[in-house]
Design a protein around this motif. Structure first.
Motif, PDB file in Angstrom:
ATOM      1  N   LEU A   1       0.836  -1.190   0.000  1.00 51.66           N
ATOM      2  CA  LEU A   1       0.000   0.000   0.000  1.00 51.66           C
ATOM      3  C   LEU A   1       0.879   1.252   0.000  1.00 51.66           C
ATOM      4  CD1 LEU A   1      -2.899   1.276   0.397  1.00 51.66           C
ATOM      5  CD2 LEU A   1      -2.315   1.356   2.825  1.00 51.66           C
ATOM      6  N   PRO A   2       0.730   2.135  -0.995  1.00 51.93           N
ATOM      7  CA  PRO A   2       1.523   3.373  -1.005  1.00 51.93           C
ATOM      8  C   PRO A   2       0.891   4.425  -0.094  1.00 51.93           C
ATOM      9  CG  PRO A   2       0.124   3.321  -2.942  1.00 51.93           C
ATOM     10  CD  PRO A   2      -0.146   2.042  -2.175  1.00 51.93           C
ATOM     11  N   HIS A   3       1.021   4.228   1.199  1.00 49.83           N
ATOM     12  CA  HIS A   3       0.320   5.088   2.167  1.00 49.83           C
ATOM     13  C   HIS A   3       0.713   6.553   2.017  1.00 49.83           C
ATOM     14  CE1 HIS A   3       3.961   5.470   4.654  1.00 49.83           C
ATOM     15  NE2 HIS A   3       4.176   4.217   4.344  1.00 49.83           N
ATOM     16  N   TYR A   4       1.915   6.806   1.479  1.00 47.00           N
ATOM     17  CA  TYR A   4       2.397   8.168   1.295  1.00 47.00           C
ATOM     18  C   TYR A   4       1.629   8.915   0.195  1.00 47.00           C
ATOM     19  CZ  TYR A   4       5.010   4.750  -1.401  1.00 47.00           C
ATOM     20  OH  TYR A   4       5.356   3.634  -2.149  1.00 47.00           O
ATOM     21  N   LEU A   5       0.799   8.213  -0.555  1.00 52.74           N
ATOM     22  CA  LEU A   5      -0.036   8.841  -1.584  1.00 52.74           C
ATOM     23  C   LEU A   5      -1.489   8.994  -1.130  1.00 52.74           C
ATOM     24  CD1 LEU A   5       1.204   6.885  -4.749  1.00 52.74           C
ATOM     25  CD2 LEU A   5       2.050   9.070  -3.858  1.00 52.74           C
ATOM     26  N   ILE A   6      -1.756   8.657   0.123  1.00 47.40           N
ATOM     27  CA  ILE A   6      -3.144   8.568   0.593  1.00 47.40           C
ATOM     28  C   ILE A   6      -3.460   9.658   1.605  1.00 47.40           C
ATOM     29  CG2 ILE A   6      -4.673   7.119   1.994  1.00 47.40           C
ATOM     30  CD1 ILE A   6      -3.356   4.719   0.502  1.00 47.40           C
TER      31      ILE A   6
ATOM     32  N   GLY B   1      -9.271   6.775   0.231  1.00 47.38           N
ATOM     33  CA  GLY B   1      -8.077   6.605  -0.596  1.00 47.38           C
ATOM     34  C   GLY B   1      -7.422   5.250  -0.402  1.00 47.38           C
ATOM     35  N   ILE B   2      -7.470   4.738   0.819  1.00 46.38           N
ATOM     36  CA  ILE B   2      -6.922   3.409   1.092  1.00 46.38           C
ATOM     37  C   ILE B   2      -7.667   2.364   0.263  1.00 46.38           C
ATOM     38  CG2 ILE B   2      -6.558   1.631   2.848  1.00 46.38           C
ATOM     39  CD1 ILE B   2      -6.412   3.913   4.928  1.00 46.38           C
ATOM     40  N   GLU B   3      -8.977   2.406   0.325  1.00 51.12           N
ATOM     41  CA  GLU B   3      -9.789   1.428  -0.401  1.00 51.12           C
ATOM     42  C   GLU B   3      -9.620   1.574  -1.911  1.00 51.12           C
ATOM     43  OE1 GLU B   3     -12.543  -1.703  -1.004  1.00 51.12           O
ATOM     44  OE2 GLU B   3     -11.273  -1.089   0.675  1.00 51.12           O
ATOM     45  N   LYS B   4      -9.547   2.790  -2.385  1.00 46.17           N
ATOM     46  CA  LYS B   4      -9.395   3.022  -3.827  1.00 46.17           C
ATOM     47  C   LYS B   4      -8.100   2.397  -4.347  1.00 46.17           C
ATOM     48  CE  LYS B   4      -9.196   6.673  -7.331  1.00 46.17           C
ATOM     49  NZ  LYS B   4      -9.217   8.142  -7.587  1.00 46.17           N
ATOM     50  N   LYS B   5      -6.993   2.623  -3.636  1.00 47.00           N
ATOM     51  CA  LYS B   5      -5.707   2.063  -4.065  1.00 47.00           C
ATOM     52  C   LYS B   5      -5.746   0.543  -4.015  1.00 47.00           C
ATOM     53  CE  LYS B   5      -2.932   5.630  -4.924  1.00 47.00           C
ATOM     54  NZ  LYS B   5      -3.967   6.653  -5.122  1.00 47.00           N
TER      55      LYS B   5
ATOM     56  N   VAL C   1      -3.513   5.212  11.384  1.00 45.25           N
ATOM     57  CA  VAL C   1      -4.527   4.829  12.372  1.00 45.25           C
ATOM     58  C   VAL C   1      -5.637   5.878  12.423  1.00 45.25           C
ATOM     59  CG1 VAL C   1      -4.956   4.490  14.841  1.00 45.25           C
ATOM     60  CG2 VAL C   1      -2.962   3.426  13.759  1.00 45.25           C
ATOM     61  N   SER C   2      -5.256   7.158  12.338  1.00 42.93           N
ATOM     62  CA  SER C   2      -6.257   8.233  12.359  1.00 42.93           C
ATOM     63  C   SER C   2      -7.166   8.187  11.130  1.00 42.93           C
ATOM     64  CB  SER C   2      -5.564   9.598  12.437  1.00 42.93           C
ATOM     65  OG  SER C   2      -4.942   9.940  11.198  1.00 42.93           O
ATOM     66  N   LEU C   3      -6.697   7.547  10.057  1.00 39.81           N
ATOM     67  CA  LEU C   3      -7.517   7.396   8.846  1.00 39.81           C
ATOM     68  C   LEU C   3      -8.358   6.122   8.874  1.00 39.81           C
ATOM     69  CD1 LEU C   3      -4.947   8.450   6.066  1.00 39.81           C
ATOM     70  CD2 LEU C   3      -6.733   9.845   7.125  1.00 39.81           C
ATOM     71  N   GLY C   4      -8.224   5.358   9.968  1.00 43.79           N
ATOM     72  CA  GLY C   4      -9.027   4.150  10.111  1.00 43.79           C
ATOM     73  C   GLY C   4      -8.393   2.890   9.570  1.00 43.79           C
TER      74      GLY C   4
ATOM     75  N   LYS D   1       7.296  17.594   3.738  1.00 46.52           N
ATOM     76  CA  LYS D   1       6.854  18.482   4.821  1.00 46.52           C
ATOM     77  C   LYS D   1       5.651  19.337   4.402  1.00 46.52           C
ATOM     78  CE  LYS D   1       8.577  22.063   7.954  1.00 46.52           C
ATOM     79  NZ  LYS D   1       9.761  22.878   8.366  1.00 46.52           N
ATOM     80  N   THR D   2       5.726  19.897   3.193  1.00 45.45           N
ATOM     81  CA  THR D   2       4.690  20.829   2.747  1.00 45.45           C
ATOM     82  C   THR D   2       3.360  20.148   2.491  1.00 45.45           C
ATOM     83  OG1 THR D   2       6.385  22.223   1.734  1.00 45.45           O
ATOM     84  CG2 THR D   2       4.106  22.564   1.007  1.00 45.45           C
ATOM     85  N   PHE D   3       3.408  19.002   1.836  1.00 48.83           N
ATOM     86  CA  PHE D   3       2.183  18.312   1.451  1.00 48.83           C
ATOM     87  C   PHE D   3       1.814  17.191   2.413  1.00 48.83           C
ATOM     88  CE2 PHE D   3       4.031  20.025  -2.501  1.00 48.83           C
ATOM     89  CZ  PHE D   3       3.027  20.924  -2.812  1.00 48.83           C
ATOM     90  N   ARG D   4       2.602  17.083   3.492  1.00 46.84           N
ATOM     91  CA  ARG D   4       2.325  16.078   4.526  1.00 46.84           C
ATOM     92  C   ARG D   4       2.133  14.696   3.908  1.00 46.84           C
ATOM     93  NH1 ARG D   4      -1.812  19.447   8.481  1.00 46.84           N
ATOM     94  NH2 ARG D   4      -0.406  21.211   8.843  1.00 46.84           N
ATOM     95  N   ILE D   5       3.096  14.353   3.061  1.00 45.87           N
ATOM     96  CA  ILE D   5       3.022  13.062   2.359  1.00 45.87           C
ATOM     97  C   ILE D   5       3.065  11.926   3.367  1.00 45.87           C
ATOM     98  CG2 ILE D   5       4.256  11.562   0.734  1.00 45.87           C
ATOM     99  CD1 ILE D   5       5.120  14.114  -0.740  1.00 45.87           C
ATOM    100  N   TYR D   6       3.768  12.141   4.468  1.00 45.41           N
ATOM    101  CA  TYR D   6       3.825  11.092   5.491  1.00 45.41           C
ATOM    102  C   TYR D   6       2.993  11.502   6.687  1.00 45.41           C
ATOM    103  CZ  TYR D   6       7.145   7.928   3.399  1.00 45.41           C
ATOM    104  OH  TYR D   6       7.729   6.994   2.594  1.00 45.41           O
TER     105      TYR D   6
END
Length: 392
Positions: free
Chosen positions: A81-86, A91-95, A126-129, A387-392
């Motif tokens: 799962l590319p969590h850094y794109l979510i 978004g998790i389910e879509k990927k 975890v905050s995204l479920g 940092k800017t886009f909060r990828i992580y």
């Protein structure tokens, strides 16, 4: 082919197929060549296949090959799962659904959080479920085992192992990385917790075969015990019972056949004292090409300003022992692509680390050198984007 058990008694081949390095024709995967090599490996006992969402065209190629040959149920399929794109639970389910479509399957045997490098990143998920999502997917059978792949230090690896009931994990590990990244202490900690460990980069992308110092090659050639450099590296890994499966990015029939031969005879505990000594001699030859005499002991940590000192020096050394591209990319993965960066340039010069370094390294000076050489414009752009886009 030899097999080792996972957490639930499934027999995984000790040699896994890393599909990322399928041969390409131009920008496209040579699907027929990849199929011939992959199917030969499967027919000779390899049953663990590894791919990922972000490997261009790779999931589609794997899905096509498995569908053509009707062998999906014969293998264990791993993807990430590319969590850094979510940004959301949707978004998790879509990927995930996209991956199922690409792979032409309705379930994933081993599903990983890709490059999960610290607890804060897990807490974001975890905050995204993510916990509830995993629970539902496992209950439905769409995911059989859940894990994560890791690039980071031992301390953070152990913390990640403790925050969730993982079914497995994947680490970079080889005789050169024995005490860097998760390292042997991390491997053994996972073993104590009963968590299977999948190994990536057993040859450091082929560099423990192709880029060894000439003296190291001479030592192997005259040893009379270990055959090829690749055999030495693989057998060093399989000697350790905590290692469940070793991935190899095979992209030639010669490579497939040679690795199958090695996997047929590998046993934990069979690596001799003479071979252990040979590995240590090779390490010393490689270290002669390095810039910092850091052993990765970690006595300098924690840094009050979050610099990952051992990882910085490891990547700085990799740049000089294996090449600029390797050192810089590993530094990006390990220090920039995470929720809280651990860059060498964050050093404020307090000197706390130097008081505890058993090697007497001038750490502050070496961190400045490393920052100048590793924190390239590309690195700075990636760190800024994270940092800017909060990828992580």
């Amino acid at each position: 082919m030899k097999y080792r058990m996972d957490k639930y008694g499934n027999r995984l081949s000790i040699l896994g197929y890393g599909c990322m390095r399928f041969t390409k024709k131009g920008s496209e995967i040579d699907i027929d060549k990849a199929e011939e090599e992959l199917m030969y490996a499967i027919s000779h006992g390899v049953n663990y296949l590894d791919t990922a969402y972000v490997y261009p065209g790779n999931e589609e190629a794997v899905g096509t090959i498995l569908a053509r040959n009707g062998c999906r149920s014969d293998i264990y399929l791993a993807t990430k799962l590319p969590h850094y794109l979510i940004r959301s639970s949707a978004g998790i389910e879509k990927k995930f659904q996209e991956q199922l479509h690409r792979l032409q399957t309705d379930y994933i045997d081993y599903y990983l959080m890709h490059m999960l490098n610290d607890v804060k990143t897990w807490e974001k998920l975890v905050s995204l479920g993510i916990k509830e999502w995993i629970r539902d997917k496992k209950a439905s059978g769409q995911i059989r085992n859940i894990g994560f792949s890791y690039h980071g230090n031992t301390e953070n690896f152990k913390k990640l192992l403790d925050v969730y009931d993982w079914d497995f994990c994947q680490i970079q590990y080889n005789y050169l990385d024995e005490y860097s990244q998760a390292g042997r202490p991390g491997l053994e900690y996972a073993g104590e917790k009963g968590i299977p460990v999948i190994i990536m980069e057993p040859l450091r992308g082929g560099r423990l075969v192709n880029n060894l110092p000439q003296e190291a090659k001479r030592l192997i050639g005259q040893s009379g015990t270990s055959g090829t450099p690749a055999e030495l590296a693989f057998r060093w890994l399989w000697d350790q019972p905590q290692v469940t499966c070793v991935l190899s990015g095979m992209n030639s029939m010669e490579m497939v056949k040679e690795n199958l031969r090695l996997a047929d005879g590998a046993e934990a505990g069979s690596f001799t004292k003479q071979e252990q000594d040979l590995v240590e001699q090779i390490r010393q030859e490689i270290k002669k090409t390095m810039k910092v005499g850091c052993t990765g002991c970690g006595y300098c940590m924690p840094c009050p300003n979050r610099v990952d000192i051992p990882m910085t020096f490891h990547c700085y050394n990799v740049k000089y022992s294996e090449g600029k591209k390797s050192g810089t990319w590993e530094y990006i993965q390990s220090t920039a692509m995470r929720r809280e960066t651990t860059s060498a340039s964050q050093c404020i010069g307090c000197g706390k680390c130097e008081k505890h370094c058993p090697q007497g390294i001038l750490i502050r000076e070496k961190l400045k050198e490393a920052a100048r050489e590793l924190e390239t414009p590309k690195y700075k752009v990636i760190r800024w984007a994270v940092k800017t886009f909060r990828i992580y």
